[in-house]
Structure formats: structure tokens, C-alpha cells
Write a protein that holds these residues in place. Structure first.
Motif, PDB file in Angstrom:
ATOM      1  N   LEU A  92       0.833  -1.206   0.000  1.00  0.00           N
ATOM      2  CA  LEU A  92       0.000   0.000   0.000  1.00  0.00           C
ATOM      3  C   LEU A  92       0.868   1.255   0.000  1.00  0.00           C
ATOM      4  N   ASN A  93       1.981   1.207   0.684  1.00  0.00           N
ATOM      5  CA  ASN A  93       2.907   2.339   0.678  1.00  0.00           C
ATOM      6  C   ASN A  93       3.527   2.518  -0.704  1.00  0.00           C
ATOM      7  N   TYR A  94       3.826   1.408  -1.350  1.00  0.00           N
ATOM      8  CA  TYR A  94       4.355   1.460  -2.715  1.00  0.00           C
ATOM      9  C   TYR A  94       3.348   2.148  -3.646  1.00  0.00           C
ATOM     10  N   LEU A  95       2.078   1.778  -3.534  1.00  0.00           N
ATOM     11  CA  LEU A  95       1.050   2.375  -4.383  1.00  0.00           C
ATOM     12  C   LEU A  95       0.853   3.852  -4.064  1.00  0.00           C
ATOM     13  N   GLU A  96       0.950   4.195  -2.790  1.00  0.00           N
ATOM     14  CA  GLU A  96       0.761   5.587  -2.386  1.00  0.00           C
ATOM     15  C   GLU A  96       1.825   6.489  -3.010  1.00  0.00           C
ATOM     16  N   ASN A  97       3.014   5.944  -3.228  1.00  0.00           N
ATOM     17  CA  ASN A  97       4.125   6.704  -3.805  1.00  0.00           C
ATOM     18  C   ASN A  97       4.419   6.266  -5.242  1.00  0.00           C
ATOM     19  N   PHE A  98       3.426   5.715  -5.904  1.00  0.00           N
ATOM     20  CA  PHE A  98       3.606   5.112  -7.221  1.00  0.00           C
ATOM     21  C   PHE A  98       4.057   6.138  -8.253  1.00  0.00           C
ATOM     22  N   LYS A  99       5.070   5.766  -9.031  1.00  0.00           N
ATOM     23  CA  LYS A  99       5.507   6.578 -10.178  1.00  0.00           C
ATOM     24  C   LYS A  99       5.833   5.639 -11.326  1.00  0.00           C
ATOM     25  N   PHE A 100       5.131   5.819 -12.438  1.00  0.00           N
ATOM     26  CA  PHE A 100       5.322   4.951 -13.594  1.00  0.00           C
ATOM     27  C   PHE A 100       6.720   5.162 -14.162  1.00  0.00           C
ATOM     28  N   SER A 101       7.454   4.078 -14.375  1.00  0.00           N
ATOM     29  CA  SER A 101       8.846   4.197 -14.817  1.00  0.00           C
ATOM     30  C   SER A 101       9.194   3.213 -15.939  1.00  0.00           C
ATOM     31  N   CYS A 102       8.198   2.729 -16.652  1.00  0.00           N
ATOM     32  CA  CYS A 102       8.435   1.729 -17.700  1.00  0.00           C
ATOM     33  C   CYS A 102       8.796   2.379 -19.036  1.00  0.00           C
ATOM     34  N   ASP A 103       9.421   1.576 -19.896  1.00  0.00           N
ATOM     35  CA  ASP A 103       9.591   1.911 -21.310  1.00  0.00           C
ATOM     36  C   ASP A 103       8.427   1.289 -22.075  1.00  0.00           C
ATOM     37  N   VAL A 104       7.925   2.009 -23.062  1.00  0.00           N
ATOM     38  CA  VAL A 104       6.813   1.499 -23.862  1.00  0.00           C
ATOM     39  C   VAL A 104       7.099   1.778 -25.341  1.00  0.00           C
ATOM     40  N   TRP A 105       6.929   0.751 -26.152  1.00  0.00           N
ATOM     41  CA  TRP A 105       6.998   0.883 -27.612  1.00  0.00           C
ATOM     42  C   TRP A 105       5.649   0.471 -28.192  1.00  0.00           C
ATOM     43  N   ALA A 106       5.280   1.045 -29.342  1.00  0.00           N
ATOM     44  CA  ALA A 106       4.003   0.676 -29.963  1.00  0.00           C
ATOM     45  C   ALA A 106       4.037   0.963 -31.452  1.00  0.00           C
ATOM     46  N   VAL A 107       3.184   0.271 -32.180  1.00  0.00           N
ATOM     47  CA  VAL A 107       2.928   0.605 -33.585  1.00  0.00           C
ATOM     48  C   VAL A 107       2.058   1.854 -33.595  1.00  0.00           C
ATOM     49  N   PRO A 108       2.441   2.928 -34.274  1.00  0.00           N
ATOM     50  CA  PRO A 108       1.633   4.156 -34.287  1.00  0.00           C
ATOM     51  C   PRO A 108       0.226   3.913 -34.842  1.00  0.00           C
ATOM     52  N   GLU A 109      -0.715   4.687 -34.343  1.00  0.00           N
ATOM     53  CA  GLU A 109      -2.097   4.585 -34.796  1.00  0.00           C
ATOM     54  C   GLU A 109      -2.194   4.832 -36.300  1.00  0.00           C
ATOM     55  N   GLY A 110      -3.119   4.112 -36.920  1.00  0.00           N
ATOM     56  CA  GLY A 110      -3.378   4.283 -38.343  1.00  0.00           C
ATOM     57  C   GLY A 110      -2.695   3.270 -39.229  1.00  0.00           C
ATOM     58  N   PRO A 112      -1.828  -0.424 -40.711  1.00  0.00           N
ATOM     59  CA  PRO A 112      -2.380  -1.789 -40.756  1.00  0.00           C
ATOM     60  C   PRO A 112      -1.522  -2.716 -39.895  1.00  0.00           C
ATOM     61  N   VAL A 113      -2.187  -3.578 -39.150  1.00  0.00           N
ATOM     62  CA  VAL A 113      -1.483  -4.533 -38.291  1.00  0.00           C
ATOM     63  C   VAL A 113      -2.072  -5.925 -38.493  1.00  0.00           C
ATOM     64  N   PHE A 114      -1.284  -6.934 -38.079  1.00  0.00           N
ATOM     65  CA  PHE A 114      -1.619  -8.313 -38.407  1.00  0.00           C
ATOM     66  C   PHE A 114      -1.393  -9.214 -37.196  1.00  0.00           C
ATOM     67  N   PRO A 115      -1.976 -10.408 -37.231  1.00  0.00           N
ATOM     68  CA  PRO A 115      -1.891 -11.307 -36.072  1.00  0.00           C
ATOM     69  C   PRO A 115      -0.462 -11.655 -35.679  1.00  0.00           C
ATOM     70  N   ASN A 116      -0.294 -11.816 -34.364  1.00  0.00           N
ATOM     71  CA  ASN A 116       0.924 -12.350 -33.731  1.00  0.00           C
ATOM     72  C   ASN A 116       2.113 -11.401 -33.716  1.00  0.00           C
ATOM     73  N   GLU A 117       1.941 -10.176 -34.201  1.00  0.00           N
ATOM     74  CA  GLU A 117       3.035  -9.225 -34.075  1.00  0.00           C
ATOM     75  C   GLU A 117       2.739  -8.278 -32.911  1.00  0.00           C
ATOM     76  N   PRO A 118       3.766  -7.899 -32.140  1.00  0.00           N
ATOM     77  CA  PRO A 118       3.517  -7.035 -30.988  1.00  0.00           C
ATOM     78  C   PRO A 118       3.020  -5.657 -31.405  1.00  0.00           C
TER      79      PRO A 118
END
Length: 494
Positions: A92-110, A112-118
Motif C-alpha cells: 500500500l505504501n508502494y502504491l501511495e508513492n507510485f511513479k510509472f517508470s516503464c519503457d513502452v513501444w508501440a505501432v503508431p495509430e493508423g 495496418p497490423v496483423f496477427p501475432n506481431e507485438p
């Protein structure tokens, strides 16, 4: 539990709490086992295109960004979780002081995407990377589903206007708002959802309801009153009583008596019921005969890509479509089915791949930290295939490339004269946003440009050509080494 009684769901909700409960119980257990800061990699991907289609349209990144940049737990959130009496004070203390610190990659919106690719990859402390699972899936699953459905519908309309009319049939107000956004990304020209225009800068549109016509003593009176208010933007709904015997004659009469004398031209008529092909043909004849060949015919009423394609093949002279419930809910197949799976962990400086094994071949995951290349023919500028590689592979300067089916490996193709484009971009770096989201209008342009690079055989509705998503030799070998490793364990325990 007074804080629950005073909770205003609509105005006070904290989307940080929109998680599956197991993400909290696992987070607590990670800390209890000194694993909370273990670096992990998760991929979000899907296994099958809805409606038996050949492609999907990526959407939902902007809403994911908004969620990840606002992650924080309120005092009431912490007190609610404390009341469950299953979480440690350390957690609960961890959540109270929570700060997102992850790296995130994504296919940009718009794109075309296909099955099984991240579509999205998250790297960071496993407690955090696991915690965001629900909203990664919710944001991308919903909007990619609706954007893909909208794109199919707009392609069926073959350049004609498509208006999104689905707000009142959506699954809740967020479904209406973000469904409208996704529909615009997919190709719709406007939306009936006014707040979507306010929030996203997309055009809203609408004419009248049957209640307007019913309010007046006669249909003629209703049309005349409307024309006086909106002489320069006049479209009549002509099917309240009888399209051919009442609606069209009264519309033409008002065009002649009210609009024409003032120097205005009517914009259109809308039909919301009946035999669309028959009625539109007869209406077109009547309008043309009266000198209104520039008046557009708009139709609505439970339309989808199959109905639109059918009536146009029958020669229906339609200029635009209002599409509602079957678009905003993707009624024919309303579940996108994206999943979020652990694919690697870090052990010191080493990235250690992880795999999920299943007796169902399609559920065996692609392990490791990966990236996607889209391979294009230099002569035609058409996409040949997507190639998933490990993160440290680079194929952009290769003179030739051997592609092979990851299941039927004897199916091979050596390609030359190609260029490769890396699809995924970094969105967050150690929790800091490093990406500027394009506007909805800009994303629509990406959709148009990138779908034009797909072969028409991939875009067709029925039995589309299978677009190839291949694995690099290095990734394929890694995957099958892990399969062999864990299949030996499986056999030992049989």
C-alpha cells in the motif's frame, strides 16, 4: 466505508484503479517475494483478424498515453484497498508513492497490423508492467476493433460519404466517445457524437429525427419549418410516413416553394427504412425529373459493409451512408481478442526470453524482446510481408532476404530490391513521454497512405489473401529451442 458512499462514479473515478484484481494481488505477491523491481517485458498482440478479414487498423495509443501519464493512487483508493485486508502495508505504501517508470513501444495509430506481431511492448519493473495490462488491452482492443470495422465499411462505400451514427447504441458513454474517435480513424467522414468533435477536432453532423416530422400537423409543414431555419443546409428525412407517396413529393414541394425562391439549393434527403435499392432508385428519378440532380441521397438503418456492398452492386444511387449500431459495436464480431503476455525478463545485463507453451499451436507465444519490420517492394511500393526480429537485429541494409513461413517452414521466398521500415516507435522512456501523438485527421491520412500499400487481395472482404507475418531465423531458432526445452519437461512428467 463512507468513502464508497460518497463516490461519484462519473466525475471522481480514478482510472488508475481500472485494473483486474489479480494485477493487484500479483503486485502484492511480487513485493512479498522481493520481485517487484525485476525487469520484465510484455507484448500485447492479437491472434486473429475479426470478420475473417485480412488486416486491422491500429488505434487507441492516445488513450493509453493519457492513462499512463496520469497513474496515481488517491487516499480513497489506498483506503479502499486497505479495507480488503489482504494487502501488505509495504504494498500500500508502494502504491501511495507510485511513479510509472516503464519503457513502452508501440505501432503508431493508423497503421495496418496483423496477427501475432507485438502492437505494444512494455518493459519495466514487473509490478508496474503487469499492473497496466488491463488498460493496455482495453484501449487497444476497443479502438482497433472499431477502426478496423469502420475501415471495412468505408472501403465498401467506395469513396462515398460515411457518417458514424452509433452513439445511442454504444456500450456506454466511453464506448460512444472513443468509438467515434476510432470510427473517424478508420475512415468515416463525420460523427453524430458532438463531444467527439469537441474533444478530437473531428466534424460532427446530423439532420432531423422522425419526431420533428411527427410534431407538425403535416409532413409538408415539418419540412417547410425546417427549411426556414436551415435554408443553406437543408436535408429532409423522408420516410416517416411513405417515402414515395409522401416524403419525396413534400420534399420537392418545399424545395420549389421555399428554397429555390431564396436562391438556395437543398443538400439532400435521408431514408431510414424500407427497400434501400428500390427506394433510392425511385427517389433519384423523382429528384432528377424535378431538376434536383445535385441533391444527395443518404441512407441509414442497421447498415454494415456487407449491406453497403450489396446495395451498391444492385445499382442503388446512394451518395452517403449513416452507419450506427453495427459499426460502433462491431456487431458481427464484437471482441478483438488481444492478449498481453510475458516474453522476457532481465538477469543482470542479459535479456532472458520467456515462452508460453500450449497444445493449441496458435497460443504458443513468440519469446524475447522484439521489433517489427515491414518489407516493401521498391518497384511497386507494396508491402510484401512483416518480419518480426529480435531487438538487436538490423535488416535495413541487407541486399537480399530469405522469408519463410514460421509454421510451414518449407514455404520460402528470397526477396531482393526491397526496403524495410521499422514499425514500432518508443512512446515512453523510463516513464517519461517521448512521443507526440498525431491528430485524428493526421491518423486518418496515415490509414489512407498505408492501406494503399497493401495488395487489393489483402483488402477484400471475402477470403482475403493471407498477409505474411514471418519470424527471423534467429527468432525462429530461439522459439523452437525453448519449445524443445519445455516439451522435454512435459514428456518427463507424463
Amino acid at each position: 466505508m463512507e468513502y464508497i458512499k460518497n463516490f461519484n462514479v462519473r466525475n471522481d473515478r480514478n482510472l488508475t484503479m481500472l485494473v483486474d484484481f489479480y494485477e493487484l494481488t500479483m503486485g502484492n505477491a511480487y513485493l512479498e517475494n522481493d520481485l517487484g523491481n525485476k525487469i520484465a517485458y510484455f507484448d500485447m498482440f492479437f491472434r486473429r483478424v475479426p470478420d475473417g478479414g485480412g488486416y486491422c487498423i491500429m488505434a487507441g495509443i492516445q488513450q493509453l498515453i493519457e492513462y499512463l501519464t496520469n497513474l496515481s493512487f488517491t487516499h480513497d483508493d489506498i483506503e479502499y484497498l486497505r479495507s480488503k485486508a489482504i494487502f501488505s502495508e509495504e504494498f500500500l505504501n508502494y502504491l501511495e508513492n507510485f511513479k510509472f517508470s516503464c519503457d513502452v513501444w508501440a505501432v503508431p495509430e493508423g497503421n495496418p497490423v496483423f496477427p501475432n506481431e507485438p502492437l505494444v511492448t512494455v518493459r519495466g519493473p514487473i509490478l508496474q508492467a503487469q499492473f497496466v495490462e488491463t488498460m493496455v488491452l482495453l484501449s487497444i482492443n476497443h479502438q482497433t476493433l472499431i477502426a478496423s470495422k469502420a475501415n471495412r465499411i468505408c472501403r465498401a462505400a467506395d469513396g462515398r460519404t460515411v457518417m458514424e451514427f452509433g452513439s445511442r447504441r454504444a456500450q456506454g458513454y466511453d464506448g460512444a466517445i472513443y468509438g467515434a474517435r476510432a470510427a473517424m480513424i478508420g475512415g468515416c467522414n463525420s460523427t453524430a457524437c458532438t463531444i467527439a468533435e469537441q474533444m478530437f477536432g473531428v466534424p460532427s453532423s446530423g439532420t432531423m429525427a422522425h419526431s420533428w416530422v411527427q410534431l407538425f400537423p403535416t409532413e409538408y409543414d415539418a419540412f417547410k419549418a425546417w427549411a426556414k431555419v436551415y435554408p443553406d443546409n437543408c436535408t429532409f428525412l423522408v420516410d416517416t410516413y411513405n417515402v414515395l407517396k409522401s416524403g419525396i413529393p413534400n420534399a420537392i414541394k418545399v424545395f420549389d416553394e421555399v428554397l429555390k425562391p431564396q436562391g438556395f439549393r437543398p443538400k439532400g434527403i435521408r431514408i431510414d427504412s424500407g427497400d434501400i435499392t428500390y427506394l433510392t432508385k425511385k427517389c433519384r428519378e423523382a429528384l432528377d425529373e424535378a431538376g434536383y440532380n445535385d441533391v444527395k441521397i443518404i441512407v441509414s438503418n442497421s447498415l454494415d459493409e456487407y449491406i453497403i456492398d450489396s446495395v451498391l452492386r444492385q445499382g442503388a444511387p446512394i451518395d452517403g451512408f449513416g452507419v450506427g449500431e453495427r459499426l460502433i459495436t462491431a456487431k458481427s464480431e464484437p471482441v478483438f481478442g488481444g492478449v498481453y503476455k510475458l516474453v522476457a525478463i532481465e538477469d543482470g545485463d542479459n535479456i532472458v526470453p520467456r515462452i508460453k507453451i500450449s497444445e493449441n499451436e496458435e497460443k504458443i507465444t513468440n519469446p524475447g524482446f522484439k521489433k517489427i519490420y515491414r518489407i516493401f517492394d521498391k518497384d511497386t511500393d507494396k508491402a510484401i510481408a512483416d518480419l518480426i526480429t529480435l531487438h538487436d537485429e538490423n535488416i535495413e541494409n541487407e541486399e537480399s532476404l530469405m522469408l519463410f513461413d514460421p509454421v510451414y517452414t518449407w514455404k520460402k521466398k528470397k526477396i531482393k530490391n526491397f526496403y524495410a521500415k521499422e514499425l514500432m516507435v518508443q512512446i515512453f522512456d523510463k516513464g517519461n513521454l517521448v512521443y507526440d501523438s498525431p491528430t485524428v485527421t493526421e491518423i486518418k491520412k496515415i490509414v489512407d497512405e498505408e492501406t494503399e500499400k497493401l495488395w487489393h487481395e489483402v483488402l477484400r472482404f471475402e477470403n482475403p489473401h493471407n498477409y505474411y507475418v514471418d519470424l527471423s531465423t534467429k527468432l525462429w531458432s530461439l522459439k523452437h529451442n525453448l519449445i524443445n526445452k519445455y516439451s522435454n519437461i512435459y514428456m518427463e512428467n507424463k
